[in-house]
Design an enzyme around this catalytic site. Structure first.
Site, PDB file in Angstrom:
ATOM      1  N   ASP A  93       0.975  -0.927  -0.104  1.00 23.75           N
ATOM      2  CA  ASP A  93      -0.217  -0.404  -0.726  1.00 23.75           C
ATOM      3  C   ASP A  93       0.951   1.612   0.272  1.00 23.75           C
ATOM      4  O   ASP A  93       2.190   1.010   0.211  1.00 23.75           O
ATOM      5  CB  ASP A  93      -0.573  -0.080   1.710  1.00 23.75           C
ATOM      6  CG  ASP A  93      -2.671   0.725   1.062  1.00 23.75           C
ATOM      7  OD1 ASP A  93      -2.929   1.134   2.458  1.00 23.75           O
ATOM      8  OD2 ASP A  93      -1.833   2.119   0.967  1.00 23.75           O
ATOM      9  N   SER A  94       1.266   2.366  -0.651  1.00 22.50           N
ATOM     10  CA  SER A  94       1.673   3.568  -0.451  1.00 22.50           C
ATOM     11  C   SER A  94       1.835   4.035   0.676  1.00 22.50           C
ATOM     12  O   SER A  94       2.160   5.014   0.533  1.00 22.50           O
ATOM     13  CB  SER A  94       0.890   4.759  -2.073  1.00 22.50           C
ATOM     14  OG  SER A  94      -0.447   5.021  -1.419  1.00 22.50           O
ATOM     15  N   GLY A  95       0.570   4.054   1.551  1.00 24.55           N
ATOM     16  CA  GLY A  95       0.887   5.126   3.176  1.00 24.55           C
ATOM     17  C   GLY A  95      -0.197   6.255   2.589  1.00 24.55           C
ATOM     18  O   GLY A  95      -0.587   6.749   3.544  1.00 24.55           O
ATOM     19  N   GLY A  96      -0.958   5.929   1.435  1.00 24.41           N
ATOM     20  CA  GLY A  96      -1.902   7.238   1.817  1.00 24.41           C
ATOM     21  C   GLY A  96      -2.898   7.006   2.752  1.00 24.41           C
ATOM     22  O   GLY A  96      -3.541   7.813   3.110  1.00 24.41           O
ATOM     23  N   PHE A  97      -3.745   5.687   2.960  1.00 21.84           N
ATOM     24  CA  PHE A  97      -4.476   5.855   4.285  1.00 21.84           C
ATOM     25  C   PHE A  97      -4.209   5.823   5.534  1.00 21.84           C
ATOM     26  O   PHE A  97      -3.995   6.368   6.318  1.00 21.84           O
ATOM     27  CB  PHE A  97      -5.410   4.413   3.442  1.00 21.84           C
ATOM     28  CG  PHE A  97      -6.086   3.664   4.496  1.00 21.84           C
ATOM     29  CD1 PHE A  97      -6.186   2.912   5.964  1.00 21.84           C
ATOM     30  CD2 PHE A  97      -7.663   4.332   5.185  1.00 21.84           C
ATOM     31  CE1 PHE A  97      -6.828   2.268   6.557  1.00 21.84           C
ATOM     32  CE2 PHE A  97      -8.375   3.842   5.591  1.00 21.84           C
ATOM     33  CZ  PHE A  97      -8.034   3.120   6.068  1.00 21.84           C
ATOM     34  N   ASP A 147      -1.927   8.774  -2.652  1.00 22.28           N
ATOM     35  CA  ASP A 147      -3.607   9.076  -2.873  1.00 22.28           C
ATOM     36  C   ASP A 147      -3.944   9.481  -2.471  1.00 22.28           C
ATOM     37  O   ASP A 147      -3.197   9.243  -0.691  1.00 22.28           O
ATOM     38  CB  ASP A 147      -4.844   7.818  -3.345  1.00 22.28           C
ATOM     39  CG  ASP A 147      -4.209   6.913  -2.872  1.00 22.28           C
ATOM     40  OD1 ASP A 147      -4.373   6.741  -1.208  1.00 22.28           O
ATOM     41  OD2 ASP A 147      -6.107   6.497  -3.021  1.00 22.28           O
ATOM     42  N   GLN A 190     -10.772   7.154  -6.141  1.00 26.78           N
ATOM     43  CA  GLN A 190     -11.540   7.499  -4.386  1.00 26.78           C
ATOM     44  C   GLN A 190     -12.705   8.285  -5.305  1.00 26.78           C
ATOM     45  O   GLN A 190     -13.042   7.844  -6.236  1.00 26.78           O
ATOM     46  CB  GLN A 190     -10.328   8.408  -4.513  1.00 26.78           C
ATOM     47  CG  GLN A 190      -8.899   7.840  -3.328  1.00 26.78           C
ATOM     48  CD  GLN A 190      -8.714   7.153  -2.260  1.00 26.78           C
ATOM     49  OE1 GLN A 190     -10.486   7.022  -1.904  1.00 26.78           O
ATOM     50  NE2 GLN A 190      -8.527   6.488  -1.867  1.00 26.78           N
ATOM     51  N   GLY A 217     -10.879   4.350  -0.443  1.00 25.14           N
ATOM     52  CA  GLY A 217     -11.910   5.498   0.348  1.00 25.14           C
ATOM     53  C   GLY A 217     -13.024   4.394   0.130  1.00 25.14           C
ATOM     54  O   GLY A 217     -14.588   5.057   0.765  1.00 25.14           O
ATOM     55  N   ASP A 267      -8.180  -6.774   0.389  1.00 22.85           N
ATOM     56  CA  ASP A 267      -6.811  -7.986   1.606  1.00 22.85           C
ATOM     57  C   ASP A 267      -8.182  -6.712   2.949  1.00 22.85           C
ATOM     58  O   ASP A 267      -8.629  -6.234   3.053  1.00 22.85           O
ATOM     59  CB  ASP A 267      -6.159  -6.245   2.069  1.00 22.85           C
ATOM     60  CG  ASP A 267      -5.949  -5.271   2.202  1.00 22.85           C
ATOM     61  OD1 ASP A 267      -6.404  -4.457   1.399  1.00 22.85           O
ATOM     62  OD2 ASP A 267      -5.769  -4.556   2.693  1.00 22.85           O
ATOM     63  N   CYS A 305     -14.095 -27.319   9.435  1.00 25.88           N
ATOM     64  CA  CYS A 305     -12.372 -26.891   8.781  1.00 25.88           C
ATOM     65  C   CYS A 305     -11.007 -27.641   9.375  1.00 25.88           C
ATOM     66  O   CYS A 305     -11.413 -28.841  10.208  1.00 25.88           O
ATOM     67  CB  CYS A 305     -11.739 -25.481   9.473  1.00 25.88           C
ATOM     68  SG  CYS A 305     -10.610 -24.750   9.711  1.00 25.88           S
ATOM     69  N   CYS A 307      -8.211 -27.677   9.479  1.00 32.51           N
ATOM     70  CA  CYS A 307      -6.753 -26.679   9.458  1.00 32.51           C
ATOM     71  C   CYS A 307      -6.254 -27.264  10.905  1.00 32.51           C
ATOM     72  O   CYS A 307      -6.299 -28.043  11.314  1.00 32.51           O
ATOM     73  CB  CYS A 307      -7.181 -25.499   9.432  1.00 32.51           C
ATOM     74  SG  CYS A 307      -6.669 -24.917  11.317  1.00 32.51           S
ATOM     75  N   CYS A 310      -7.566 -26.252  14.026  1.00 32.64           N
ATOM     76  CA  CYS A 310      -8.927 -26.895  13.650  1.00 32.64           C
ATOM     77  C   CYS A 310      -8.761 -28.841  14.128  1.00 32.64           C
ATOM     78  O   CYS A 310      -9.611 -29.516  14.592  1.00 32.64           O
ATOM     79  CB  CYS A 310      -9.838 -27.597  12.838  1.00 32.64           C
ATOM     80  SG  CYS A 310     -10.246 -25.227  13.113  1.00 32.64           S
ATOM     81  N   HIS A 336      -6.341 -19.855  11.827  1.00 35.02           N
ATOM     82  CA  HIS A 336      -7.810 -20.390  11.412  1.00 35.02           C
ATOM     83  C   HIS A 336      -8.232 -19.860  10.694  1.00 35.02           C
ATOM     84  O   HIS A 336      -8.305 -19.834   9.811  1.00 35.02           O
ATOM     85  CB  HIS A 336      -7.753 -20.994  12.772  1.00 35.02           C
ATOM     86  CG  HIS A 336      -9.868 -21.273  12.704  1.00 35.02           C
ATOM     87  ND1 HIS A 336      -9.955 -22.303  11.316  1.00 35.02           N
ATOM     88  CD2 HIS A 336     -10.971 -20.746  12.851  1.00 35.02           C
ATOM     89  CE1 HIS A 336     -11.359 -22.116  11.375  1.00 35.02           C
ATOM     90  NE2 HIS A 336     -11.789 -21.207  12.098  1.00 35.02           N
TER      91      HIS A 336
HETATM   92  C1  LIG Z   1     -10.377  -0.744   6.690  1.00 35.87           C
HETATM   93  N1  LIG Z   1     -10.788   0.096   6.087  1.00 35.87           N
HETATM   94  C2  LIG Z   1      -9.827   0.434   4.832  1.00 35.87           C
HETATM   95  N2  LIG Z   1     -10.388   1.545   3.670  1.00 35.87           N
HETATM   96  C3  LIG Z   1      -9.206   1.437   2.796  1.00 35.87           C
HETATM   97  C4  LIG Z   1      -9.121   2.878   2.298  1.00 35.87           C
HETATM   98  C5  LIG Z   1      -6.954   2.115   1.576  1.00 35.87           C
HETATM   99  C6  LIG Z   1      -7.145   3.438   0.870  1.00 35.87           C
HETATM  100  O1  LIG Z   1      -8.432   4.456   0.130  1.00 35.87           O
HETATM  101  N3  LIG Z   1      -6.016   3.727   0.199  1.00 35.87           N
HETATM  102  N4  LIG Z   1      -5.591   4.248  -0.600  1.00 35.87           N
HETATM  103  C7  LIG Z   1      -6.788   1.837   2.386  1.00 35.87           C
HETATM  104  C8  LIG Z   1      -7.204   0.859   3.322  1.00 35.87           C
HETATM  105  C9  LIG Z   1      -7.927   0.860   3.946  1.00 35.87           C
HETATM  106  N5  LIG Z   1      -8.473  -0.125   4.337  1.00 35.87           N
HETATM  107 ZN   LIG Z   2      -9.645 -24.632  11.088  1.00 39.33          ZN
END
Ligand SMILES: CNc1nc2cc(C(=O)NN)ccc2[nH]1
Ligand SMILES: [Zn+2]
Length: 373
Positions: A93-97, A147, A190, A217, A267, A305, A307, A310, A336
């Protein structure tokens, strides 16, 4: 080409699709869930355990690694793959969030964002060029554009200005991108909770012709229905032959609904985060293992499950570990929970392949959330 997306099969009844994402560190079957390894580790999990549960790609955070240990150390280590002993794909991720959600006292200008480290309080700056330089040092296979993830709620004028600046920042990211043959730059759409701003931003971002696009966003406090509404306004403007990544989303219902809306990548920190307070995701819904009712429950976390957790351990034992603050208890639940979400996506891919996605979705969601959801 750093990253190439192959569409394998469309789902007739929904916008879901099977795909394959080829990267320098291997091929990813989509739709896919990406475990989050914020500080170059998926908390308490070893790379071998992540592979054992079928993790194809993991996520790391530019903001966190910039602050600690610093991207120069990772560069000197030979990049993130070597540093953390993970030889499969990594998305950063770029750090934007994070810079908007974690740091204090920040100031946004056209240049970028000045802020104070949430760790040391030292004054720092992140802008498109810095975010690309850091991701260049980390050597991830997929780098996200820098962003602004607009706050929620935010008024329309603010969101419009922010989204337009995000397009200008994306152009600067593309200019500053160095590893074009071994690292793919994904743009991020966004536009807050304003459908027309989402569409306008999607068109501007897609105009830059990148190997993949994220919807950012969202999952920032809005209702799930609002989130699904924003996704359904955006995906028609994202090219079908490129991967679509919904950032920060990962509850079971949101994963399934997102796939049906045409999303390929997700993610979320949920599986490891809720494990830390002793909550497991099971086929019958969430299970809080500290509850007294499990003190003598010698069955596995999830009867359906297979795993490691479990098959080898019981609710009573895991409850005992969590109550005693034994780290092994967190490891067993994290293992798990990650397996649960990765397995869910395996079943989703299977259901798309067998043209059974709507039936699978109904069955799974009824069992997980109960019929009243
Ligand atoms: C847990 N919610 C959540 N919203 C996100 C939005 C972004 C985003 O717009 N990055 N530029 C990133 C991680 C996020 N995690
Ligand atoms: Zn499990």
């Amino acid at each position: 080409m750093a990253v190439r997306f192959e569409q394998i099969q469309d789902c007739q009844q929904t916008n879901a699709r099977l795909g394959r994402l080829h990267t320098p560190h291997g091929t990813i079957e989509t739709p896919i869930f990406m475990p989050v390894g914020t500080l170059a580790t998926v908390k308490t999990m070893s790379p071998e355990e992540l592979k054992a549960i079928g993790s194809q790609i993991i996520l790391a955070n530019t903001y966190h690694l910039y602050l600690r240990p610093g991207h120069e150390i990772v560069r000197e280590a030979g990049g993130l793959h070597t540093f953390m002993n993970w030889n499969r794909p990594i998305l950063t991720d770029s750090g934007g969030f994070q810079v908007f959600s974690l740091s204090k006292l920040r100031k946004i200008t056209e240049e970028g964002v000045s802020f104070r480290s949430h760790l040391s309080g030292e004054p720092l700056f992140l802008g498109p060029e810095q975010a690309m330089e850091i991701q260049n040092a980390l050597g991830s296979d997929i780098a996200m554009a820098f962003d602004e993830c607009a706050p929620y709620p935010a008024d329309r004028e603010y969101v419009r200005q922010s989204a337009e600046r995000t397009v200008r920042w994306l152009k600067r990211c593309k200019e500053a991108h160095q590893r074009t043959d071994s690292q793919a730059l994904f743009g991020i759409v966004q536009g807050g909770m304003y459908p027309d701003l989402r569409v306008e931003n999607a068109k501007a971002i897609v105009d830059l012709d990148l190997p993949g696009y994220a919807i950012g966003g969202l999952s920032v406090g809005e209702s799930k229905e609002q989130m699904y509404e924003m996704i359904s306004h955006t995906t028609p403007y994202l090219p079908k032959d490129k991967p679509r990544y919904l950032m920060g989303v990962g509850s079971p219902d949101a994963l399934i609904r997102g796939v049906m809306l045409g999303i390929d990548m997700f993610d979320c920190v949920l599986p490891t985060r809720i494990a830390r307070n002793g909550t497991a995701m099971t086929s019958q819904g969430r299970l809080v293992v500290k509850k007294a009712e499990y003190a003598r429950d010698f069955t596995s976390l999830d009867p359906e499950c297979d795993c490691y957790t479990c098959t080898k351990y019981t609710r009573a034992y895991i409850r005992h570990l969590v109550k005693a603050d034994e780290t092994f208890g967190l490891r067993l639940i994290s293992y798990h929970n990650l397996h649960f979400l990765l397995q869910l996506m395996t079943k989703v891919r299977e259901a798309i392949r067998n043209k059974q996605l709507p039936e699978f979705a109904n069955r799974f969601l009824t069992q997980y959330y109960g019929s009243d959801e």
